[in-house]
Write an enzyme that holds these catalytic residues in place. Structure first.
Site, short mmCIF file in Angstrom:
data_model
loop_
_atom_site.label_atom_id
_atom_site.label_comp_id
_atom_site.label_asym_id
_atom_site.label_seq_id
_atom_site.Cartn_x
_atom_site.Cartn_y
_atom_site.Cartn_z
N HIS A 16 7.19 -5.67 -1.12
CA HIS A 16 7.72 -5.24 0.43
C HIS A 16 8.38 -6.50 0.90
O HIS A 16 8.02 -7.67 0.64
CB HIS A 16 6.38 -4.93 1.17
CG HIS A 16 5.28 -5.84 0.92
ND1 HIS A 16 4.48 -6.05 0.05
CD2 HIS A 16 4.85 -6.95 1.87
CE1 HIS A 16 3.52 -7.05 -0.02
NE2 HIS A 16 3.70 -7.52 1.23
N HIS A 52 8.86 -8.24 4.60
CA HIS A 52 8.62 -8.19 5.90
C HIS A 52 9.87 -8.61 7.01
O HIS A 52 10.67 -9.39 6.36
CB HIS A 52 7.73 -9.31 6.27
CG HIS A 52 6.44 -9.41 5.43
ND1 HIS A 52 5.18 -9.12 6.20
CD2 HIS A 52 6.04 -9.84 4.35
CE1 HIS A 52 4.10 -9.08 5.43
NE2 HIS A 52 4.46 -9.60 4.14
P1 AMP Z 1 1.32 -9.60 2.13
O1 AMP Z 1 0.56 -10.51 2.54
O2 AMP Z 1 3.02 -10.20 2.12
O3 AMP Z 1 1.47 -8.79 0.69
O4 AMP Z 1 1.76 -8.55 3.13
C1 AMP Z 1 0.86 -7.48 2.82
C2 AMP Z 1 1.00 -6.90 4.56
O5 AMP Z 1 0.61 -5.54 4.46
C3 AMP Z 1 0.34 -7.58 5.61
O6 AMP Z 1 1.03 -7.98 6.69
C4 AMP Z 1 -0.48 -6.52 5.89
O7 AMP Z 1 -1.02 -6.62 7.50
C5 AMP Z 1 0.08 -5.18 5.84
N1 AMP Z 1 -0.92 -4.01 5.62
C6 AMP Z 1 -1.84 -4.04 4.62
N2 AMP Z 1 -2.41 -2.76 4.67
C7 AMP Z 1 -1.42 -1.89 5.65
C8 AMP Z 1 -1.41 -0.54 6.09
N3 AMP Z 1 -2.55 0.21 5.84
N4 AMP Z 1 -0.66 -0.25 6.88
C9 AMP Z 1 0.35 -1.26 7.39
N5 AMP Z 1 0.57 -2.33 7.04
C10 AMP Z 1 -0.47 -3.00 6.16
#
Ligand code: AMP
Length: 129
Positions: free
Chosen positions: A114, A116
Site C-alpha cells: 500500500h 500512504h
Molecule cells: P503500514 O504500517 O505501512 O503497514 O500501514 C498500515 C496502515 O493501515 C496504517 O496506517 C493503519 O492505520 C491502516 N489501517 C489498518 N486497518 C485499516 C482499516 N481497516 N481501514 C483503513 N486503514 C487501516
C-alpha cells in the site's frame, strides 16, 4: 498498541484486512476505485488527509521488496492513481508525501502493498528514528 509496536509482530497473511476492504466485508471510506486498485482513508490518520492506495489483488506484493518486473505496470498505476486522488483531495496545490513502509524496520503492519498519501498540512521532515 502503537503502529511501531504492531509492526514488529505483523507478518504476511493469506487474507489481509485490505482484502476484506476490497471484498467490502469490512467498511472503509473508499475515495477511488477502478478495476485493479482502490484508495480509502486511513483509519488512523497521521495528518488532515491520509489515504492508502492498494492493488485489489496483491499478486505476491505483500511488500515492496517482493516486487519484480511482473509488477511494474501495477506499481506505476498505483503511483498515477495516488497523484490523481491527491488532486481530487485538493492536495496538488500545496503538496503531499507518498510513503511505502517495508518490513519490520520500515514499520509495515499490513502485508498487502500500500502507498500512504499524507498531506493537507505542513509535514515535518526528516522522518526517521
Ligand atoms: P503500514 O504500517 O505501512 O503497514 O500501514 C498500515 C496502515 O493501515 C496504517 O496506517 C493503519 O492505520 C491502516 N489501517 C489498518 N486497518 C485499516 C482499516 N481497516 N481501514 C483503513 N486503514 C487501516
Amino acid at each position: 498498541m502503537d503502529e511501531q509496536a504492531k509492526a514488529q509482530t505483523a507478518q504476511a497473511e493469506e487474507v489481509t484486512i485490505f482484502d476484506k476492504i476490497v471484498a467490502k466485508e469490512i467498511p472503509a471510506t473508499i475515495i477511488f476505485e477502478d478495476d485493479s486498485c482502490m484508495a480509502f482513508r486511513d483509519v488512523n490518520p497521521v495528518a488532515k488527509v491520509h489515504f492508502l492506495v492498494i492493488p485489489k489483488d496483491r499478486k505476491g506484493l505483500t511488500q515492496l521488496c517482493k516486487a519484480d518486473e511482473t509488477h511494474e505496470a501495477m506499481l506505476g498505476h498505483l503511483m498515477v492513481v495516488a497523484a490523481k486522488v491527491a488532486k481530487q483531495e485538493g492536495l496538488d496545490e500545496t503538496g503531499y508525501r507518498v510513503v511505502i513502509n517495508d518490513g519490520k524496520d520500515g514499520c509495515q503492519s499490513v502485508y498487502h502493498l500500500h502507498i500512504h498519501v499524507i498531506g493537507g498540512q505542513l509535514l515535518s521532515w526528516p522522518p526517521g528514528v
